[in-house]
Scaffold this active site. Structure first.
Site, PDB file in Angstrom:
ATOM      1  N   CYS A 198      93.216  55.791  66.524  1.00  0.00           N
ATOM      2  CA  CYS A 198      92.772  56.216  65.203  1.00  0.00           C
ATOM      3  C   CYS A 198      91.611  55.368  64.709  1.00  0.00           C
ATOM      4  CB  CYS A 198      93.935  56.188  64.225  1.00  0.00           C
ATOM      5  SG  CYS A 198      95.188  57.444  64.594  1.00  0.00           S
ATOM      6  N   CYS A 221      96.253  52.945  64.461  1.00  0.00           N
ATOM      7  CA  CYS A 221      96.394  52.481  65.839  1.00  0.00           C
ATOM      8  C   CYS A 221      95.007  52.408  66.481  1.00  0.00           C
ATOM      9  CB  CYS A 221      97.303  53.440  66.620  1.00  0.00           C
ATOM     10  SG  CYS A 221      96.517  55.023  67.002  1.00  0.00           S
ATOM     11  N   HIS A 271      98.001  62.084  65.120  1.00  0.00           N
ATOM     12  CA  HIS A 271      98.296  61.058  64.119  1.00  0.00           C
ATOM     13  C   HIS A 271      97.686  61.464  62.787  1.00  0.00           C
ATOM     14  CE1 HIS A 271      99.046  57.552  67.156  1.00  0.00           C
ATOM     15  NE2 HIS A 271      99.644  58.669  67.527  1.00  0.00           N
ATOM     16  N   GLU A 298      95.703  59.992  60.692  1.00  0.00           N
ATOM     17  CA  GLU A 298      94.271  59.735  60.533  1.00  0.00           C
ATOM     18  C   GLU A 298      93.436  60.759  61.300  1.00  0.00           C
ATOM     19  OE1 GLU A 298      96.458  55.742  60.372  1.00  0.00           O
ATOM     20  OE2 GLU A 298      96.554  57.550  61.607  1.00  0.00           O
TER      21      GLU A 298
END
Length: 170
Positions: free
Chosen positions: A99, A96, A66, A68
């Site tokens: 993250c 999420c 992801h 992040e």
């Protein structure tokens, strides 16, 4: 190495708006190349960008890649240190749970995000519906959260992705 904690303020190097725009541009470029979803992140400390990244889930065949997490990896590698104390992250979408936990563990002080988990879940992404506020409360995290930061621009990014024939959710 300087690991001192401090909060960023507007500086000659940039402003919160320029840092979010860097995240948006990273996401737009990534989506255009088919690397991943419409997600970008920029990590800043002391008015300096430590890293900018985008989602690499599709190109890296890695469900943990992801934006992040990728930004954390890049920032920590550049600093040669595993903590980002005092840093802020500008994320195009609410992080999420994976993250958020990663940001907590890296000791990022503040999360700014544009769109929220419900926005991308509505597009078909396999999101867990735990908000950052719920994660902070459940995990007793000290991280500050600034929601809806430049929301309109981040919604435009989601629209850009939605209009691509090559878009893929996961």
């Amino acid at each position: 190495m300087n690991t001192q904690s401090s909060s960023s303020a507007d500086s000659p190097q940039g402003t919160p708006e320029t840092w979010m725009r860097a995240a948006i541009e990273a996401a737009r470029d990534s989506v255009s190349r088919g690397a991943g979803g419409p997600f970008g992140a920029c990590i800043v400390r002391d008015g300096q960008i430590l890293s900018v990244s985008s989602n690499h889930v599709l190109i890296g065949h890695d469900p943990t890649a992801h934006a992040e997490v990728m930004a954390i990896r890049k920032a920590c590698a550049a600093l040669e240190y595993h903590l980002l104390e005092g840093a802020e992250i500008y994320s195009t979408t609410e992080p999420c749970p994976m993250c958020f936990a990663s940001l907590h563990w890296a000791r990022v002080a503040k999360i700014y995000y544009g769109t929220n988990i419900a926005d991308v879940a509505a597009l078909g992404f396999n999101e867990m519906t735990l908000s950052n506020f719920q994660m902070r409360e459940l995990g007793q995290s000290p991280v500050e959260i600034v929601p809806d930061f430049m929301r309109d621009e981040c919604l435009e990014l989601l629209d850009f992705w939605t209009n691509l024939e090559s878009r893929r959710t996961y």
